[in-house]
Design a protein around this motif. Structure first.
Motif, PDB file in Angstrom:
ATOM      1  N   PRO A  35       0.807  -1.225   0.000  1.00 65.64           N
ATOM      2  CA  PRO A  35       0.000   0.000   0.000  1.00 65.64           C
ATOM      3  C   PRO A  35       0.838   1.272   0.000  1.00 65.64           C
ATOM      4  N   THR A  36       2.000   1.234   0.650  1.00 68.63           N
ATOM      5  CA  THR A  36       2.871   2.408   0.667  1.00 68.63           C
ATOM      6  C   THR A  36       3.311   2.775  -0.736  1.00 68.63           C
ATOM      7  N   ILE A  71       9.558   4.903  -2.463  1.00 69.34           N
ATOM      8  CA  ILE A  71       8.947   3.848  -3.284  1.00 69.34           C
ATOM      9  C   ILE A  71       9.945   2.739  -3.546  1.00 69.34           C
ATOM     10  N   TRP A  72      11.170   3.115  -3.923  1.00 72.31           N
ATOM     11  CA  TRP A  72      12.192   2.106  -4.179  1.00 72.31           C
ATOM     12  C   TRP A  72      12.578   1.384  -2.887  1.00 72.31           C
ATOM     13  N   ILE A  76      12.140  -2.622  -2.435  1.00 71.29           N
ATOM     14  CA  ILE A  76      13.259  -3.503  -2.059  1.00 71.29           C
ATOM     15  C   ILE A  76      12.897  -4.311  -0.819  1.00 71.29           C
ATOM     16  N   CYS A  77      12.293  -3.641   0.180  1.00 71.61           N
ATOM     17  CA  CYS A  77      11.872  -4.356   1.393  1.00 71.61           C
ATOM     18  C   CYS A  77      10.843  -5.427   1.060  1.00 71.61           C
ATOM     19  N   LEU A  78       9.917  -5.101   0.174  1.00 73.40           N
ATOM     20  CA  LEU A  78       8.896  -6.057  -0.226  1.00 73.40           C
ATOM     21  C   LEU A  78       9.518  -7.266  -0.907  1.00 73.40           C
ATOM     22  N   LEU A  79      10.440  -7.015  -1.828  1.00 80.22           N
ATOM     23  CA  LEU A  79      11.078  -8.101  -2.570  1.00 80.22           C
ATOM     24  C   LEU A  79      11.919  -8.976  -1.646  1.00 80.22           C
ATOM     25  N   ILE A 105       6.795   5.215   7.393  1.00 81.70           N
ATOM     26  CA  ILE A 105       6.589   5.630   6.004  1.00 81.70           C
ATOM     27  C   ILE A 105       5.107   5.609   5.652  1.00 81.70           C
ATOM     28  N   LEU A 106       4.375   4.611   6.177  1.00 78.70           N
ATOM     29  CA  LEU A 106       2.941   4.530   5.919  1.00 78.70           C
ATOM     30  C   LEU A 106       2.212   5.748   6.487  1.00 78.70           C
ATOM     31  N   VAL A 107       2.575   6.156   7.701  1.00 76.68           N
ATOM     32  CA  VAL A 107       1.983   7.361   8.291  1.00 76.68           C
ATOM     33  C   VAL A 107       2.265   8.565   7.397  1.00 76.68           C
ATOM     34  N   TYR A 108       3.512   8.678   6.964  1.00 80.37           N
ATOM     35  CA  TYR A 108       3.907   9.806   6.109  1.00 80.37           C
ATOM     36  C   TYR A 108       3.104   9.841   4.813  1.00 80.37           C
TER      37      TYR A 108
END
Length: 282
Positions: A35-36, A71-72, A76-79, A105-108
């Motif tokens: 979602p981020t 976003i990147w 990277i964290c997702l991957l 980051i989600l809050v931001y």
């Protein structure tokens, strides 16, 4: 015979062990990162995608550049969370710290998108909207900081008295009956109803953004607070560590890796195409 009431330490331990295996689980990292990425991209191609002649273009351009980095980082964290799941469970303290960072980051990103919708949805390059965006942005930072402090204090209070069984069982989003909650809902109603009655619905989109901003800034900061404390607990006691999932066959991992790579490349290509269309064609 009455059931024995758990001690404060037992109640707190049960709560954070439940948190570690539900919302705060390492397995939930993709649910934060995904979602981020979507929200940050929507902000960049939407309200932050202003022409160079737009008042306040420099601020919006800087935010867009920051969003690209985030976003990147999220991608990277997702991957890595999917491809190196075993490593994530062997380094659970680091993984939980990453979870806390992704929650920040989600809050931001949620607050940024809501802020842009609330202040820029009717902007056509006027100085007023650029000033409004900056002013409300500063107010938002203060609200988020204050909300984070409140959530820290609430956590300290719950640690002193013990987390209730209701919270441990998953009712984490229950509305508090405190005066703060009452004032929040009064303000929420006033902004939603009065503004649209006075303006005959002219600022409906702005109102939706303002309500979302108020909600995100007050509620979502509880996530990084609890995730950060969970990472601290994991660094002190392995009782809070999650059980790693069962090992997957090598063929299944390779097949999954190929699917992930194809999805990432496909989504990246689609997003790039949409970006070009939004910037140069639409």
């Amino acid at each position: 015979m009455q059931e024995k009431k758990p001690t404060i330490a037992e109640a707190n331990r049960a709560y954070f062990q439940a948190l570690a295996n539900t919302r705060g689980s390492i397995a939930m990292l993709p649910a934060l990162a995904g979602p981020t990425i979507v929200v940050l991209f929507a902000a960049n191609v939407g309200p932050l995608n202003a022409p160079s002649a737009f008042e306040g273009y420099g601020v919006l351009s800087s935010l867009s550049a920051i969003n690209v980095v985030l976003i990147w980082t999220s991608a990277i964290c997702l991957l890595l969370s999917v491809l190196l799941k075993g490593v994530s469970y062997r380094a659970q303290v680091l993984s939980s710290m990453v979870m806390a960072g992704m929650a920040v980051i989600l809050v931001y990103c949620l607050c940024l998108l809501a802020l842009a919708i609330a202040t820029l949805s009717q902007a056509r390059g006027e100085q007023f909207y650029a000033t409004l965006f900056s002013t409300v942005g500063i107010i938002t930072v203060v609200i988020v900081a204050g909300s984070t402090s409140v959530h820290v204090l609430l956590l300290r209070r719950r640690l002193r008295i013990g987390h209730s069984e209701k919270r441990t069982m998953g009712n984490f989003l229950a509305v508090s009956r405190s005066n703060r909650s009452t004032m929040f809902w009064i303000a929420f109603g006033l902004v939603a109803v009065v503004s649209n009655v006075v303006t005959s619905g002219q600022y409906l989109v702005n109102t939706a953004g303002a309500l979302g901003l108020l909600l995100f800034a007050c509620v979502i900061p509880s996530l990084p607070v609890e995730f950060a404390y969970l990472a601290y607990l994991k660094s002190k006691d392995r009782d809070y560590w999650e059980r790693p999932p069962r090992p997957v066959a090598k063929e299944v991992r390779l097949r999954l890796a190929r699917k992930i790579i194809l999805w990432v490349v496909g989504i990246a290509g689609a997003l790039a195409l949409f970006w070009v269309l939004a910037k140069y064609v639409l």
